[in-house]
Scaffold this motif. Structure first.
Motif, PDB file in Angstrom:
ATOM      1  N   ASP A 210      44.952  37.620  20.040  1.00 51.24           N
ATOM      2  CA  ASP A 210      44.671  36.486  20.390  1.00 51.24           C
ATOM      3  C   ASP A 210      43.893  35.634  19.742  1.00 51.24           C
ATOM      4  OD1 ASP A 210      42.402  38.035  20.450  1.00 51.24           O
ATOM      5  OD2 ASP A 210      41.972  37.509  22.893  1.00 51.24           O
ATOM      6  N   ARG A 211      44.133  35.889  18.217  1.00 50.32           N
ATOM      7  CA  ARG A 211      43.222  34.998  17.295  1.00 50.32           C
ATOM      8  C   ARG A 211      44.259  33.608  17.180  1.00 50.32           C
ATOM      9  NH1 ARG A 211      40.410  37.834  13.514  1.00 50.32           N
ATOM     10  NH2 ARG A 211      40.610  36.133  12.152  1.00 50.32           N
ATOM     11  N   ALA A 212      43.541  32.814  16.636  1.00 49.56           N
ATOM     12  CA  ALA A 212      44.270  31.418  16.399  1.00 49.56           C
ATOM     13  C   ALA A 212      44.814  31.481  15.034  1.00 49.56           C
ATOM     14  CB  ALA A 212      43.122  30.416  16.740  1.00 49.56           C
ATOM     15  N   ASP A 213      44.245  32.138  14.154  1.00 49.78           N
ATOM     16  CA  ASP A 213      44.845  32.001  12.617  1.00 49.78           C
ATOM     17  C   ASP A 213      45.643  33.190  12.146  1.00 49.78           C
ATOM     18  OD1 ASP A 213      43.044  34.229  12.834  1.00 49.78           O
ATOM     19  OD2 ASP A 213      41.426  33.424  11.608  1.00 49.78           O
ATOM     20  N   GLY A 214      46.477  33.661  13.025  1.00 43.81           N
ATOM     21  CA  GLY A 214      47.291  34.723  12.390  1.00 43.81           C
ATOM     22  C   GLY A 214      48.626  33.917  12.416  1.00 43.81           C
ATOM     23  N   ILE A 215      49.735  34.789  11.727  1.00 42.22           N
ATOM     24  CA  ILE A 215      51.034  33.937  11.702  1.00 42.22           C
ATOM     25  C   ILE A 215      51.385  33.586  12.974  1.00 42.22           C
ATOM     26  CG2 ILE A 215      51.437  35.490   9.698  1.00 42.22           C
ATOM     27  CD1 ILE A 215      53.219  37.231  11.185  1.00 42.22           C
ATOM     28  N   ASP A 216      52.525  32.651  12.767  1.00 40.32           N
ATOM     29  CA  ASP A 216      53.071  32.594  14.033  1.00 40.32           C
ATOM     30  C   ASP A 216      53.562  33.451  14.996  1.00 40.32           C
ATOM     31  OD1 ASP A 216      55.782  31.373  15.747  1.00 40.32           O
ATOM     32  OD2 ASP A 216      54.227  29.722  15.582  1.00 40.32           O
ATOM     33  N   CYS A 217      53.544  33.510  16.304  1.00 40.63           N
ATOM     34  CA  CYS A 217      53.857  34.522  17.073  1.00 40.63           C
ATOM     35  C   CYS A 217      55.440  34.807  16.955  1.00 40.63           C
ATOM     36  CB  CYS A 217      53.561  34.407  18.683  1.00 40.63           C
ATOM     37  SG  CYS A 217      53.920  35.487  19.516  1.00 40.63           S
ATOM     38  N   SER A 218      56.293  34.199  16.682  1.00 43.24           N
ATOM     39  CA  SER A 218      57.517  34.334  16.463  1.00 43.24           C
ATOM     40  C   SER A 218      57.748  34.826  15.065  1.00 43.24           C
ATOM     41  CB  SER A 218      58.602  33.142  16.859  1.00 43.24           C
ATOM     42  OG  SER A 218      58.310  32.036  15.729  1.00 43.24           O
ATOM     43  N   LYS A 219      56.990  34.713  14.069  1.00 46.92           N
ATOM     44  CA  LYS A 219      57.588  35.311  12.679  1.00 46.92           C
ATOM     45  C   LYS A 219      57.419  36.764  12.660  1.00 46.92           C
ATOM     46  CE  LYS A 219      57.525  31.011  11.192  1.00 46.92           C
ATOM     47  NZ  LYS A 219      58.607  30.498  10.464  1.00 46.92           N
ATOM     48  N   GLU A 220      58.211  37.173  11.607  1.00 42.04           N
ATOM     49  CA  GLU A 220      58.347  38.691  11.280  1.00 42.04           C
ATOM     50  C   GLU A 220      58.169  38.854   9.662  1.00 42.04           C
ATOM     51  OE1 GLU A 220      61.982  39.910  13.170  1.00 42.04           O
ATOM     52  OE2 GLU A 220      61.152  40.057  15.054  1.00 42.04           O
ATOM     53  N   GLU A 221      56.835  38.719   9.368  1.00 42.31           N
ATOM     54  CA  GLU A 221      56.598  38.448   7.902  1.00 42.31           C
ATOM     55  C   GLU A 221      54.988  39.189   7.608  1.00 42.31           C
ATOM     56  OE1 GLU A 221      54.922  33.909   7.705  1.00 42.31           O
ATOM     57  OE2 GLU A 221      56.890  34.407   7.410  1.00 42.31           O
ATOM     58  N   VAL A 222      55.010  39.624   6.674  1.00 45.03           N
ATOM     59  CA  VAL A 222      53.639  40.081   5.853  1.00 45.03           C
ATOM     60  C   VAL A 222      52.516  38.878   6.251  1.00 45.03           C
ATOM     61  CG1 VAL A 222      52.222  40.729   4.039  1.00 45.03           C
ATOM     62  CG2 VAL A 222      54.734  41.406   4.082  1.00 45.03           C
ATOM     63  N   PRO A 223      51.576  39.060   6.761  1.00 48.92           N
ATOM     64  CA  PRO A 223      50.875  40.289   7.079  1.00 48.92           C
ATOM     65  C   PRO A 223      51.069  41.034   8.466  1.00 48.92           C
ATOM     66  CG  PRO A 223      49.291  38.703   7.064  1.00 48.92           C
ATOM     67  CD  PRO A 223      50.373  37.907   6.967  1.00 48.92           C
ATOM     68  N   TYR A 224      51.940  40.380   9.172  1.00 52.42           N
ATOM     69  CA  TYR A 224      52.487  41.087  10.365  1.00 52.42           C
ATOM     70  C   TYR A 224      51.236  40.997  11.401  1.00 52.42           C
ATOM     71  CZ  TYR A 224      56.804  42.645   8.309  1.00 52.42           C
ATOM     72  OH  TYR A 224      57.745  42.408   7.572  1.00 52.42           O
ATOM     73  N   VAL A 225      50.368  40.153  11.304  1.00 56.18           N
ATOM     74  CA  VAL A 225      49.101  39.980  12.445  1.00 56.18           C
ATOM     75  C   VAL A 225      49.501  38.829  12.795  1.00 56.18           C
ATOM     76  CG1 VAL A 225      46.633  39.966  12.811  1.00 56.18           C
ATOM     77  CG2 VAL A 225      47.589  41.588  11.199  1.00 56.18           C
ATOM     78  N   SER A 226      49.759  38.510  14.153  1.00 58.38           N
ATOM     79  CA  SER A 226      50.173  37.285  14.554  1.00 58.38           C
ATOM     80  C   SER A 226      49.408  36.536  15.834  1.00 58.38           C
ATOM     81  CB  SER A 226      51.661  37.418  15.157  1.00 58.38           C
ATOM     82  OG  SER A 226      51.579  38.436  16.173  1.00 58.38           O
ATOM     83  N   SER A 227      49.273  35.345  16.131  1.00 59.32           N
ATOM     84  CA  SER A 227      48.636  34.593  16.986  1.00 59.32           C
ATOM     85  C   SER A 227      49.424  34.584  18.284  1.00 59.32           C
ATOM     86  CB  SER A 227      48.054  33.421  16.673  1.00 59.32           C
ATOM     87  OG  SER A 227      47.174  33.497  15.504  1.00 59.32           O
ATOM     88  N   CYS A 228      49.327  35.366  19.268  1.00 58.96           N
ATOM     89  CA  CYS A 228      50.112  35.596  20.387  1.00 58.96           C
ATOM     90  C   CYS A 228      49.644  35.444  21.890  1.00 58.96           C
ATOM     91  CB  CYS A 228      51.004  36.797  20.487  1.00 58.96           C
ATOM     92  SG  CYS A 228      52.348  36.988  19.121  1.00 58.96           S
TER      93      CYS A 228
END
Length: 452
Positions: A210-228
């Motif tokens: 629930d972070r705001a500064d991760g990769i986009d929730c739909s992305k599948e890329e390094v570093p794989y920590v997403s904002s969802c």
């Protein structure tokens, strides 16, 4: 006399309850994403007497890949060998996408257009387990055989284990049908249904937070920590450890490098650190408060396993060079400079790879360590390592849930399993003895993975 008898009974009962609580407290819990999810379930199945809870994010069931890869490698040794890794066939999705005039509005994902053919050593793991898991069989006979030969702990230990399963709704790497197959396996080996929590939510093939500064929730890329908008790490811990956990801030000073080798060759340059085995890193990470370091018996240990491409040793640009090598020269192996004498300036060598510290990014941002201080938890982050030995079957540093090390991978004799459990035990018993006198590379993480 009756009064004395009642008091004695009460004392015996209290001691029994205290002993049971102490035993549960001493047990570890484990979780992981992708290959780490498969590995977490594998470890929880093999060492069920010591692991009381397991969480998987895009993970799968025990021994899904069977011994397909090591058997195929042996079969091909005297024939066409690793060239079988070039055997692919188009999927139905490629046909559907190319015939769909509106596909441009949905986005293209060519990675889903091809799958390994049956002659390919990775057919079982990629085409079946990840692509069509409904066609994969639960090999309970294999598991029971391993129990008989003491290659896994007695299966009755699984009855009280807790399991959390998460699947991202837009995951294009692992078919969502795997999660029902995983639940099916848990029920088949004796887990109580009320101990299993299956959740499908926002996310693709990544670790939702629930972070705001991760990769986009739909992305599948390094570093794989997403904002969802979902705290998966917290959900895992609350289900497997304690539903009443509190969330809070963490202290960077409580993130330590821990020796995974017991060799302590830390006086050497980082690139010369020793490894416990070809697939395991020389170090991992541990989050532990001062209280937990001084009194580990008062704290519980949770083990969080990274996924493919998430080890500190992974570098995306190097992976691109390797893929270009495969495409241009059909060479699948990787070399070290000291062993390489030809095409020196054309093909990459393992020394060209630069560590990016993706696991440290996972440590900082996945959300696990936010529950450590307030709840007397230690969080251990073991890791794999990428050397020339990983090529061609494990170039992305995945945990071995598919047999790339050997056919014993899903037993106590597995190259990674027989190392990992003793390592976990040693950290749980005496974490201070494993801490290395080297600070984590926070500056490089911020440089390589800048925040939004």
């Amino acid at each position: 006399m009756n009064k004395l008898f009642v008091i004695l009974c009460f004392l015996v009962f209290s001691l029994a309850i205290s002993s049971t609580f102490s035993q549960e407290k001493s047990k570890v819990t484990i979780s992981g994403i992708s290959s780490g999810g498969f590995m977490a379930n594998q470890m929880a199945t093999i060492y069920s007497s010591e692991i009381s809870g397991v969480g998987t994010v895009a993970g799968g069931f025990y021994y899904c890949a069977e011994d397909y890869l090591p058997k195929k490698v042996k079969q091909d040794a005297n024939t066409i060998g690793t060239t079988n890794l070039f055997l692919f066939e188009p999927t139905a999705k490629m046909i559907n996408d190319t015939l769909n005039p509106f596909i441009i509005f949905h986005g293209l994902n060519p990675q889903t257009w091809f799958r390994p053919q049956k002659g390919n050593p990775i057919y079982r793991s990629v085409a079946v387990c990840m692509g069509e898991p409904d066609k994969a069989q639960l090999e309970l006979s294999y598991l029971k055989k391993n129990e008989e030969h003491h290659l896994v702990d007695p299966l009755f230990n699984l009855r009280n284990q807790k399991a959390y399963i998460f699947q991202g709704q837009s995951d294009s790497v692992l078919n969502s049908k795997m999660q029902n197959k995983l639940k099916e396996q848990y029920l088949a080996v004796g887990l109580k249904e009320e101990n299993i929590q299956l959740e499908e939510g926002k996310g693709s093939h990544n670790f939702p937070t629930d972070r705001a500064d991760g990769i986009d929730c739909s992305k599948e890329e390094v570093p794989y920590v997403s904002s969802c908008g979902v705290d998966v790490a917290g959900n895992i811990l609350k289900h497997t450890v304690n539903s009443e956990l509190l969330r809070g801030e963490f202290n960077r000073d409580h993130i330590y490098l821990v020796d995974q080798t017991q060799l302590l060759n830390i006086s050497k340059p980082e690139e010369e650190w020793m490894q416990p085995s070809p697939s395991i890193a020389p170090y991992g990470y541990l989050y532990a408060s001062e209280k937990c370091l001084q009194s580990p018996d008062s704290c519980q240990l949770h083990v969080a396993l990274h996924g493919c491409k998430m080890s500190d040793s992974y570098q995306e640009s190097f992976q691109t060079q390797y893929q270009n090598q495969v495409n241009s020269y059909k060479i699948l192996s990787m070399r070290s400079k000291k062993d390489w004498r030809g095409l020196y300036n054309v093909l990459p060598t393992i020394e060209d790879k630069v560590n990016q510290y993706g696991l440290l990014k996972f440590v900082l941002d996945a959300g696990y360590i936010n529950y450590a201080e307030a709840n007397d938890l230690m969080i251990l982050f073991p890791q794999t390592w990428i050397t020339e030995n990983n090529f061609p079957y494990n170039p992305k540093g995945c945990w071995d849930w598919f047999g790339w090390t050997d056919e014993n991978y899903a037993t106590k004799k597995g190259a990674e399993t027989k190392w990992l459990m003793p390592f976990i035990r040693s950290v749980a018993e005496n974490p201070k003895a494993r801490i290395l006198p080297v600070a984590p590379k926070f500056d490089l993480v911020e440089k390589n993975f800048p925040r939004k």
